[in-house]
Design an enzyme around this catalytic site. Structure first.
Site, PDB file in Angstrom:
ATOM      1  N   GLU A 213       0.823  -1.231   0.000  1.00 12.23           N
ATOM      2  CA  GLU A 213       0.000   0.000   0.000  1.00 12.23           C
ATOM      3  C   GLU A 213       0.845   1.265   0.000  1.00 12.23           C
ATOM      4  O   GLU A 213       0.432   2.297   0.532  1.00 12.23           O
ATOM      5  CB  GLU A 213      -0.982   0.033   1.188  1.00 12.23           C
ATOM      6  CG  GLU A 213      -1.916  -1.138   1.278  1.00 12.23           C
ATOM      7  CD  GLU A 213      -2.757  -1.341   0.048  1.00 12.23           C
ATOM      8  OE1 GLU A 213      -2.923  -0.400  -0.735  1.00 12.23           O
ATOM      9  OE2 GLU A 213      -3.222  -2.470  -0.157  1.00 12.23           O
ATOM     10  N   GLY A 214       1.994   1.199  -0.646  1.00 12.97           N
ATOM     11  CA  GLY A 214       2.861   2.378  -0.721  1.00 12.97           C
ATOM     12  C   GLY A 214       3.922   2.334   0.360  1.00 12.97           C
ATOM     13  O   GLY A 214       3.604   2.349   1.544  1.00 12.97           O
TER      14      GLY A 214
END
Lengths: 589, 589
Positions: free
Chosen positions: B442-443
């Site tokens: 998620e980054g």
């Protein structure tokens, strides 16, 4: 996909250009280890690490050691036996051992460069010879003549390996609690009974015999650490003439399933009246064990260094290849679909952190290993004692900081790979898992920190610290207007001031040392690296190698700008004192 | 040996006493979620996490997911299916979904407390419902009516799950590079073709159908991120009326062998002309995906929080039991062979670091989740926009810092166990391995940091920052002589000053933001926690609960004395600037 190439250029720069080891070798009557021989040894060592050990590292992790419940035997992973045979054949097992025992009498500091390579290439495999080295030291310093003949020679020849059996289920850091018993037998030997855990290389298939060095209590021993003696307990019954018989009453009960170092057998060892021999004086076993442990602690620091280097070089290679997004200032490689991630500042922050810590750590670690040679071989007892003292000071910093940094570098390096870092294929996650043991075994970071601040600093009136501060003063005096001199001077002043403050606080507060210790270890380590980076930049400028000069200077700048602020943070934490640390009752946590 | 007990007391203290969620729920027309109902939900949630999910966590790690090469099927570990069935049966899958789609319409902030419990109990298992939640958000906000009927309802009911398919082999952080194609079909659907990697829950045996949300390019799409559209691609062909047919042309090609979260299937997904439906506007897929990602980022921050708590509580339990050495001031338990290690300052340092970070992180995370409710449900568009803005500011801090701290806490907690932390039996090493993914998916932390400093701070003229600084100012104004007020004020001033400096530097230096970003994220996070610790201490003093008051006050003191100095270190690193970071040519590294 995870490779290793020994960083020979930097290794030689540190050992010969920075530390002037060749001159030291001449002074220590180690002149045979001239630059030519040393270079040749390191080239061969690199070849062994790169082509024999590195290729079996990932499989060793995947396959791990196998334990046979019926026989108590442990099989090492595929290729480990063959690699060990090559190691012995190449004469590596006796590199630094005295020639009288079949060794080659080369400097420890030279062999430690090889050790860094071994650990980088294959940490699990490296644990087997590491423990042999510890046993060699104990036998050399404390063994009777017949014990050295019987046990040391086969270890030096690589035919047998050694272990250190300290930990028991209820006692790790606190050896005073240990329960293993040794009862004298009529023939002068002892019957050793007890259970030891976490015994690295306690059982394996690399050699026929294994020489366990076991801490145990004599029947009349006082309680606590002053009632512990050291015993030699071989896997195969071994007579005083060195001849071996049948199996001794010692058996591996199981091996641990661990986070990493799967190729290194971590054994529960059950001694059931096993034949043993006292080594050294009764009830002085801990002293003898410390001989092994100091050597083993520097060695574990080198494990940290090896892992740091391997993590760094693989992350660097990936960052040069992996294409994602454009440089903030505009495309650097417009012909490619994106720029390599090494253009991005935050990726560079991670890579440079790894590089600055690794190369700085190498200076500090090799500095300690040169002191090992001096402590062992300097002409005068005074010079030996002085080296021993300085080595004692450096050892917990090397062990403590380099293993913590190994975890940090493995962390950053894995992060550079993004999701690819988390999957087995790229090998980065193995480095992270392997690194995690290094801050624990041979004394946790907390234990190193207490040793550094208590025994090695406050109890010696800061003898080792003063010696290091002297190095800094000399450098600052030689380059009063040097780019790093002001910050280096401030760092030294901070280090000295914090030491005095803790000493003052400790007089009234029994928890002052423990409260400060780990932060003090880090403060010391960052101060040491500040010196080594300033010195590396200085020496590299004079080397005539423009690429080296630029790389060392810019990395030194990075270190001073972006890593050294950590020293002030640790100092601030120390100055927070012990009050808020000790205030909360255990049940209120 | 690794257990989990939901820290209900602290969870309720943070949500209801600190954040006054009950008042917010009334304001947001969520009055059904009064204190009584909320407490009942949390009690039941705790029971589910503790008794259903926690017991299958270690086995899930050991067994992992199994991939059948012939069929492309993935079997989850033992107990995962049964636990999922209980989850659905208990109505947990639709906790926050709108009642119109079969959900219970409860506050996100309440459900997020449950999410913390799930992640603490069993991170791998928690990933399956987490991804469904992301798909729910995307469908709710961007789906057409028929899409919500056909896909959202079964997901809310727990009969189907969702995924997010972004990453491809050559593109992770840089989605502009993605190649998956979607070609319009005569019936208004699209044929989706391409390979996606690292797809969490891409295939499993918990439900029959899986709703993939897939980023792909239309044939005429512009290059880069402005040519990406979002598609619904179900595992089973699904008609517009929601009826399912045979298998769609999407298949799991393999699963990754990972460092941790072995029970969470990480899949390579091959789309081979699979039937898909466009969701949202053509070429605006990244926007729609960001709806899912923001929610997912807070959710991953909660994963970090859950792991922090579990690591901390297990280390604490061990430190109370494990006997090693005596307290420095003299034996605390003279009747025992040694004192429990919680008496030792350095063990307390590790435990209190874990405790201070965990409880502080809980305040920050729950603060963000309350903003989710406001952004969704506040009466006025202005209030919703303001909450959205603040949530946008908090999200990268929550995701970035809490996942980094999860790794730090797992590290300290493992260290408290010594060698026992490194072996599988105690479960600490699993926490460390599981935690490692959270700073990546998620980054990465680097991506969060750029989002925080660039988009969420400099591009908004510091709107979110000002809002947080306002909270600090109000607290300092209310307690001008408060024990922590001066340091809190200094911290806020430092945070504001550094932000201005970076903004100034960024005007001339394109690398200034990237060079500062991760240190800025940490500086922000430590400043936020300084506020929350001062506030926690204040509110706890007024609670009438003496034990709570003491615990919060002493932990706040510890935080200010020993953790907050990190803020200054990050500020100093930022002030080091980008020069030494960018100077070295890639080939000189």
């Amino acid at each position: 996909m995870n490779t290793y190439k020994a960083p020979l250029k930097d290794m030689k720069f540190v050992l010969f250009d920075l530390l002037k080891a060749e001159r030291t070798y001449r002074e220590l009557d180690l002149a045979a280890a001239d630059r030519e021989l040393s270079d040749a040894v390191l080239e061969e060592a690199a070849k062994f690490a790169e082509t024999v050990l590195a290729p079996i590292n990932a499989d060793g992790d995947r396959e791990g050691c196998r334990f046979d419940r019926d026989t108590g035997a442990v099989a090492t992973p595929p290729g480990f036996r063959e690699a060990y045979a090559q190691f012995v054949e190449g004469g590596w097992s006796g590199l630094t051992a005295p020639e009288a025992f079949g060794g080659q009498g080369l400097p420890e500091s030279l062999a430690c460069v090889f050790k860094e390579m071994i650990d980088a290439a294959n940490l699990s495999w490296g644990n087997y010879p590491l423990l042999s080295h510890g046993a060699t030291e104990a036998l050399k310093h404390h063994g009777e003549d017949w014990q050295r003949e019987a046990f040391l020679k086969p270890i030096v020849a690589g035919r047998w390996t050694g272990t250190m059996c300290l930990t028991e289920p209820h006692c790790g850091s606190d050896l005073g609690l240990l329960k293993t018993r040794a009862v004298p037998e009529a023939d002068g030997s002892y019957a050793v009974t007890g259970t030891k855990i976490f015994i690295t290389g306690g059982e394996h298939d690399l050699t026929d015999n294994i020489v366990h060095l076991v801490l145990a209590r004599l029947p009349d021993a006082p309680a606590g650490v002053k009632g512990i003696s050291l015993f030699i307990v071989p896997k195969l019954k071994t007579a005083r003439d060195g001849s071996t018989g049948g199996p001794n009453a010692v058996r591996c009960g199981s091996i641990e399933h661990k986070m990493g170092i799967h190729g290194s057998a971590t054994c529960v060892m059950n001694f059931d009246g096993a034949q043993g021999y006292l080594i050294g004086q009764p009830n002085r076993g801990l002293n003898a064990m410390f001989t092994m442990m100091n050597s083993a602690r520097v060695a574990v620091g080198l494990q940290g260094l090896g892992l740091m280097d391997r993590a760094t070089q693989n992350a660097l290679a990936y960052a040069r290849e992996r294409l994602q997004m454009r440089a903030a200032a505009g495309a650097k490689f417009p012909d490619k679909p994106a720029d390599p991630i090494i253009v991005h500042p935050d990726v560079r922050r991670m890579l440079l952190t790894c590089k600055a810590l690794t190369e700085g750590a190498r200076c500090l670690a090799y500095q300690a290993t040169v002191e090992i040679d001096k402590a062992e071989r300097a002409a005068s007892p005074e010079a030996r004692a002085e080296a021993e003292l300085f080595l004692g000071f450096l050892t917990p910093i090397v062990k403590g900081a380099l293993t913590e940094w190994a975890n940090e570098c493995a962390y950053h390096a894995l992060q550079c790979f993004g999701g690819h870092g988390y999957v087995r294929e790229w090998g980065m996650e193995q480095l992270a898992r392997d690194a995690r043991i290094t801050t624990i075994y041979e004394g946790t970071t907390g234990i190193q920190a207490l040793d550094l601040l208590g025994r090695k600093t406050l109890h010696t009136q800061g003898a080792g610290l003063k010696r290091f501060l002297g190095l800094i003063e000399a450098l600052v005096a030689a380059e009063p207007d040097g780019e790093f001199s002001a910050r280096l001077k401030d760092t030294a002043a901070l280090w000295a001031a914090v030491t005095r403050e803790i000493g003052g606080a400790a007089a009234a507060d029994p928890d002052a040392v423990g409260a400060a210790s780990v932060d003090y270890l880090f403060l010391s380590a960052y101060a040491c690296l500040a010196y080594w980076w300033a010195e590396s930049a200085r020496v590299a400028q004079a080397s005539g190698d423009a690429a080296l000069a630029k790389a060392k200077l810019e990395t030194a700048r990075f270190y001073f700008d972006r890593i050294l602020p950590r020293a002030a943070q640790h100092a601030a934490a120390i100055r927070g004192g012990s009050a808020s640390l000790m205030a909360l009752d255990a049940e209120l946590f």
